[in-house]
Scaffold this active site. Structure first.
Site, PDB file in Angstrom:
ATOM      1  N   LEU A 127       0.737  -1.265   0.018  1.00  0.00           N
ATOM      2  CA  LEU A 127       0.030  -0.042  -0.073  1.00  0.00           C
ATOM      3  C   LEU A 127       0.960   1.296  -0.040  1.00  0.00           C
ATOM      4  CD1 LEU A 127      -2.972  -0.995   2.496  1.00  0.00           C
ATOM      5  CD2 LEU A 127      -3.202  -0.482   0.100  1.00  0.00           C
ATOM      6  N   GLY A 128       1.871   1.109   0.637  1.00  0.00           N
ATOM      7  CA  GLY A 128       2.896   2.455   0.827  1.00  0.00           C
ATOM      8  C   GLY A 128       3.622   2.150   1.967  1.00  0.00           C
ATOM      9  N   GLY A 141       6.150   5.249   4.911  1.00  0.00           N
ATOM     10  CA  GLY A 141       7.176   6.245   4.898  1.00  0.00           C
ATOM     11  C   GLY A 141       8.155   5.905   5.710  1.00  0.00           C
ATOM     12  N   GLY A 142       9.417   6.224   5.394  1.00  0.00           N
ATOM     13  CA  GLY A 142      10.487   6.100   5.784  1.00  0.00           C
ATOM     14  C   GLY A 142      10.923   4.587   6.064  1.00  0.00           C
ATOM     15  N   VAL A 188       3.787  -0.838   4.598  1.00  0.00           N
ATOM     16  CA  VAL A 188       2.406  -1.024   4.565  1.00  0.00           C
ATOM     17  C   VAL A 188       1.886  -1.935   3.639  1.00  0.00           C
ATOM     18  CG1 VAL A 188       0.072  -0.046   5.515  1.00  0.00           C
ATOM     19  CG2 VAL A 188       2.273   1.032   6.073  1.00  0.00           C
ATOM     20  N   ASP A 191       1.843  14.841  12.625  1.00  0.00           N
ATOM     21  CA  ASP A 191       2.070  14.789  11.149  1.00  0.00           C
ATOM     22  C   ASP A 191       0.849  14.591  10.466  1.00  0.00           C
ATOM     23  OD1 ASP A 191       3.839  14.972   8.966  1.00  0.00           O
ATOM     24  OD2 ASP A 191       4.043  12.673   8.780  1.00  0.00           O
TER      25      ASP A 191
END
Length: 294
Positions: free
Chosen positions: A39-40, A42-43, A47, A169
């Site tokens: 799914l994607g 960050g860092g 996911v 965030d």
């Protein structure tokens, strides 16, 4: 001890009542869930989409390497625990309704595999993140549609604040929009940088999206939860109503262009959120009562 570390130390008290335990081994995870496409992430976070085997309930599966966990708190058994888990357990323990009833997506399960943690999260379907939702609507939203989203977002942020949770965030990529009904519904995701913070807790080390850094981080080298969250409300609204991304430095240099067709109440709301002086920010409670959202 740095101020942000003091806030996190306080969080172990705030989260006291939660049971911190090992979520199980890899075989348990594989017996309960099927992991599918990416799914994607960050860092260091990756996911994946997936589903629960017993009822095929859609889930999001987040893998977090143990050696790259940025923020931890101390649980009741004196073990250092990922603050994202502590916060989501607190939200679950104090939830007013079933899974899916709150704006933050729910933590359904978690597993400590030794070298990594696996978080199994609610995955609303159908839904897209706000960034993609804006893109699909031509790059910016009509003011009335943006108002529907901001009203829910402010309410959700106030709910977190009341529980002494600072997301840190909130941005369009961390806001899911459920699209299965006539009225889009806001859900907040990715508490990976979040912390527990009281009203006057001061943070000195910035965690978040660099181009959205609140102005006080440049001058005073410190920031607080309330004014920063209000600033983020302004960033999200700006990006909903304008083509292109918000950039704090461009804003401070007065090079950011504003839509001249916004209603006076909307522009007032936006300007109030994006003031340079944190002491002049309205509170989230003030925003809930703002004429634009009434």
């Amino acid at each position: 001890m740095a101020a942000h570390e003091q806030a996190l130390s306080t969080s172990s008290i705030e989260a006291g009542g939660l049971e911190f335990k090992m979520g199980g081994r890899e075989c348990e995870f594989q017996a309960r869930y099927v992991e599918e496409h990416h799914l994607g992430g960050g860092g260091c976070r990756a996911v994946f989409a997936g589903y629960r085997i017993t009822d095929r309930c859609p889930v999001a599966i987040k893998h977090i390497p143990k050696d790259r966990i940025p923020i931890k708190v101390t649980g009741e058994n004196a073990k250092r625990v990922l603050v994202e888990v502590a916060i989501m357990l607190k939200l679950a323990a104090e939830a007013d309704g079933p899974v899916g009833a709150s704006a933050p997506v729910s933590l359904l399960d978690w597993f400590d595999l030794g070298t990594e943690l696996i978080l199994v999260l609610e995955r609303p379907v159908p839904a897209v993140d706000l960034h993609d939702y804006i893109t699909a609507n031509g790059g910016c939203l009509p003011e009335e549609k943006a108002k529907v989203i901001l009203k829910q977002l402010v309410d959700a942020a106030k709910h977190l604040e009341d529980k002494h949770i600072f997301h840190r965030d909130i941005k369009s990529e961390n806001i899911l929009i459920e699209t299965g009904s006539d009225v889009p519904r806001v859900r907040i995701i990715d508490f990976g940088l979040s912390c527990f913070a009281k009203e006057r807790s001061v943070c000195r080390l910035f965690y978040g999206t660099a181009i959205h850094t609140p102005p006080e981080c440049y001058g005073r080298k410190k920031y607080r939860a309330g004014p920063t969250t209000v600033w983020q409300m302004g960033v999200v609204l700006y990006e909903a109503l304008h083509v292109g991304d918000f950039n704090t430095m461009t804003f401070l240099q007065k090079e950011l262009k504003f839509n001249k067709d916004l209603s006076p109440h909307c522009r007032n709301f936006l300007d109030a959120c994006l003031t340079n002086v944190p002491e002049k920010h309205p509170t989230l409670g003030d925003l809930q009562l703002h004429p634009w959202l009434r």
